[in-house]
Design a protein around this motif. Sequence first.
Motif, PDB file in Angstrom:
ATOM      1  N   ARG A   1      30.037  48.328  33.622  1.00 54.27           N
ATOM      2  CA  ARG A   1      29.056  46.997  33.990  1.00 54.27           C
ATOM      3  C   ARG A   1      28.705  47.536  35.410  1.00 54.27           C
ATOM      4  NH1 ARG A   1      32.147  41.481  34.625  1.00 54.27           N
ATOM      5  NH2 ARG A   1      33.149  42.483  36.311  1.00 54.27           N
TER       6      ARG A   1
ATOM      7  N   ASP B   1      33.810  33.539  32.347  1.00 53.18           N
ATOM      8  CA  ASP B   1      32.446  33.040  33.048  1.00 53.18           C
ATOM      9  C   ASP B   1      31.888  31.775  32.144  1.00 53.18           C
ATOM     10  OD1 ASP B   1      32.254  33.329  35.949  1.00 53.18           O
ATOM     11  OD2 ASP B   1      31.893  35.533  35.327  1.00 53.18           O
TER      12      ASP B   1
ATOM     13  N   ARG C   1      25.184  35.871  42.409  1.00 53.21           N
ATOM     14  CA  ARG C   1      26.099  36.816  42.058  1.00 53.21           C
ATOM     15  C   ARG C   1      25.638  37.780  40.875  1.00 53.21           C
ATOM     16  NH1 ARG C   1      30.595  34.265  38.307  1.00 53.21           N
ATOM     17  NH2 ARG C   1      31.067  36.542  38.110  1.00 53.21           N
TER      18      ARG C   1
ATOM     19  N   ASP D   1      29.596  43.450  39.840  1.00 52.77           N
ATOM     20  CA  ASP D   1      29.332  41.797  39.766  1.00 52.77           C
ATOM     21  C   ASP D   1      29.937  41.432  40.893  1.00 52.77           C
ATOM     22  OD1 ASP D   1      29.487  39.479  38.872  1.00 52.77           O
ATOM     23  OD2 ASP D   1      31.126  39.717  37.482  1.00 52.77           O
TER      24      ASP D   1
ATOM     25  N   ARG E   1      36.837  28.479  37.384  1.00 52.84           N
ATOM     26  CA  ARG E   1      37.703  29.377  36.912  1.00 52.84           C
ATOM     27  C   ARG E   1      38.754  29.617  38.014  1.00 52.84           C
ATOM     28  NH1 ARG E   1      34.822  35.157  36.080  1.00 52.84           N
ATOM     29  NH2 ARG E   1      36.852  36.167  35.998  1.00 52.84           N
TER      30      ARG E   1
ATOM     31  N   GLU F   1      27.466  35.470  29.722  1.00 51.86           N
ATOM     32  CA  GLU F   1      28.423  34.557  30.471  1.00 51.86           C
ATOM     33  C   GLU F   1      27.712  33.333  30.800  1.00 51.86           C
ATOM     34  OE1 GLU F   1      30.811  37.650  33.229  1.00 51.86           O
ATOM     35  OE2 GLU F   1      28.722  38.108  33.462  1.00 51.86           O
TER      36      GLU F   1
HETATM   37 MG    MG Z   1      32.144  37.451  34.339  1.00 53.79          MG
END
Ligand code: MG
Length: 819
Positions: free
Chosen positions: A586, A704, A612, A589, A714, A680
């Motif tokens: 990924r 997410d 983000r 992030d 969260r 997400e």
């Molecule tokens: Mg996430």
Amino acid sequence: MIGDSVTLVAPFAGWLAPLDSVPDAVFAERMMGDGFAIDPVEGLLRAPAAGEVLSVPATAHAVTLRLDNGAELLLHIGLETVALGGKGFDARVEAGQRVAAGDPLIAFDLDAVAEAAKALITPVVLASEGYVLTLDATGRLVEAGASVARIARAEPREAARAASVDERFEREVIVAATHGIHARPAARIAAALRPFVAEVALVAGDRRANARSTVALLGLGVTSGSCVRIVGAGADARAAVEAVAELILSGLGEEGAAAPAAPAIVTQGPVCASPGLAIGQALQLHAADQAVPEFGKDAAAERAALDTALAGISARLAGARGAAAEIAEAHRALLDDPELLAAANAQIATGRSAGFAWRAATVEASAAIRATGDALLMERVADLKDLERQVIAALLGTAEASIPALRPHTILIAEDLLPSQFLALDTVNLAGIATAAGGPTSHVAILAASAGIPMLVAAGEGVLAVADGTPLILDADAATLTIEPGPEALAETSERLSAVRERRAREAAEAHAPCRMADGKRIEIFANLGSVTDAAAAVAAGAEGCGLLRTEFLFLDRATAPDEDEQRETYSRIAATLGERPLIVRTLDIGGDKPVPYLPMAGEENPALGLRGVRLSLARPDLMRLQLRAILRGVPAGQCRIMLPMVADLGDYRPVRTLLDEVRAELGIAEPVQLGVMIETPAAAMLAGQIAREADFLSIGTNDLTQYTLAADRGNAAVSQRVDAMHPAVLRLVREVGKGAAAAGRWAGMCGGLASDPLAAPILIGLGITELSATPASIPGLKAVVRKLDMNACVALAEKACDAASPAEVRALAREALA
Ligand code: MG
Ligand code: PEP
């Protein structure tokens, strides 16, 4: 019987001994209750007092009685005699029968049982709460019928406290009384608590006072408008805390009390930081700060002493291995931190001692971190505290933290735990950990999970009131800590523990075969990774690939951005560790709950809704290009897949696709590289079909997706119970993704936390998910569950789950289906 006191007589002739001498921790450590033991010299167990037989198991190796004063007694002939299956035992009574003292209960073949059992010593245990047992002198031979002990009701307060201190409750309130908690209000609080038995404390900032003590309450110095936490532990903790809260909120009986400035907040219960189940006894960890002299010798000598201490600790940390190695690396970076060193040296320059200077520097750095209010950064405060203690211990030449020696089956309780404290613990004897504070993503939680130690965090101040040696059941999966469990709960939990151990061994043996459902459908079980160590653990656990490499985790604790070569080297090590298995990397992030020090960003009012994930990458194409180059150079094209976080629509995807193709051309890589999208955001879920027509695959990030769907942060403890990925609203979005991917001929996987939950697996598969990327530890269990599933049943279950009204209903449906 005198009043409520009952005399117990020896149930057979034998050697009378204290319970501590029984070679079985469950009895010796009084997990079932207080009592005594007799090593018999004859084969007939008799009633130690008059009462009613409550139960005799089919194996007739034990009996429970209710005595005339209500106390319940367990008599267990020998140890591990259940395994004899009744051989050698002959019950002379049955449940419901009345017996007088001395009546025969069970006859047994003394020699045969002695030969077959672990030991003949027979524990006699007081199994009910609210009574006390007084034992006569032990270490002597007694005749059957000789008086050996007495059981009486405990004093009401003691009884109620003994009955259950597992109720813990806390509440925060704003003090409305005009003059705060001064003498009269303090006396009213203490008086209000008289009808209750719970231990109640008031906590203001870092001060804590027994709420029954007027003097202690005055010492808190609470002024009007301050926030105080009322913390209760005991049988009626909730009622006691509520009574104090009501009193405080009503102005403590003072004239002119102001209305509360803010509503009271009920704090949430414990949170699971590392899964598992444990039975043990409490041990409170009190790690006090060591005193340091304020002033030192000359500045040069103090500076040299600090340098030596820092170098010594850094060298020691360099030797750490496994999961501890990454944390040690982060600590070494802190020891080298130029700002921290500059702050310490500035203190030394004013004549302070090295220890004083180092403490001042770490305290100042911690205060700056706290001021950010960022939950993730807050965990670095624990790391700084840890290093403060280690360096000061090195400077003073004393032992580091006061880590006690652990007895077997210890459940450690602490306000919070530092990584170095965890590493100093004897994990062989450590059954579990419960901390009053702390977060589930802290370094110590990661260490506990990788050592397989169940851990609860945010359990509240109430746990700090639990006395050392108190029996506990820590069920991290259920997020519960049971204090002084009854014999039935203990017996049930130890059976569950043995079953878990057996099941894990079976699952591990099967974990390396590829995963197929009972009807032959292939489901890929991949692992989520954040380090090279994780990759090795994943392969060992049977992962068939990596479904999410969180690249920002690789470089989280650094002051400078990793360059292309450093990134390439790390990716290539992970790829090599995975062998031929696919690796989904990924892209960074960063932002939201994962800020990095090397990329300072402008403050955002709602970082979770801000710049983000892919949004930041699109704003910083230089970083994106560098990372794509590093990935393509580090991971062989056949193994490599790339995935984008926080995508909302194709507008986030297309520019990266173009950039990836450019970078591929630059590096002369002809083979196409799959580029997938993390789902997400609710937007991406609703547009899944459209996105899947261009993206190579979809992978749902439930962590997410849940927070955005349910509008519940969260990272916010106050709404943590709401952030539940099993919510039907989230499942309906998963259904959209499954359908959208299938219509476009793409696969849809899941890499969010829900993918690690075996209970969710049949629903997710029924919704069209064909790849589950889970924590390495959960892989064997997940494979075992998936292998039993049938697609038609999963589809039917999934539809019902989407129609349910709550996560609880969804779980009930899933449990029923899996049963
Ligand atoms: Mg996430
Ligand atoms: C998710 O959001 O579910 C996910 C896997 O990403 P992260 O937890 O890293 O935000």
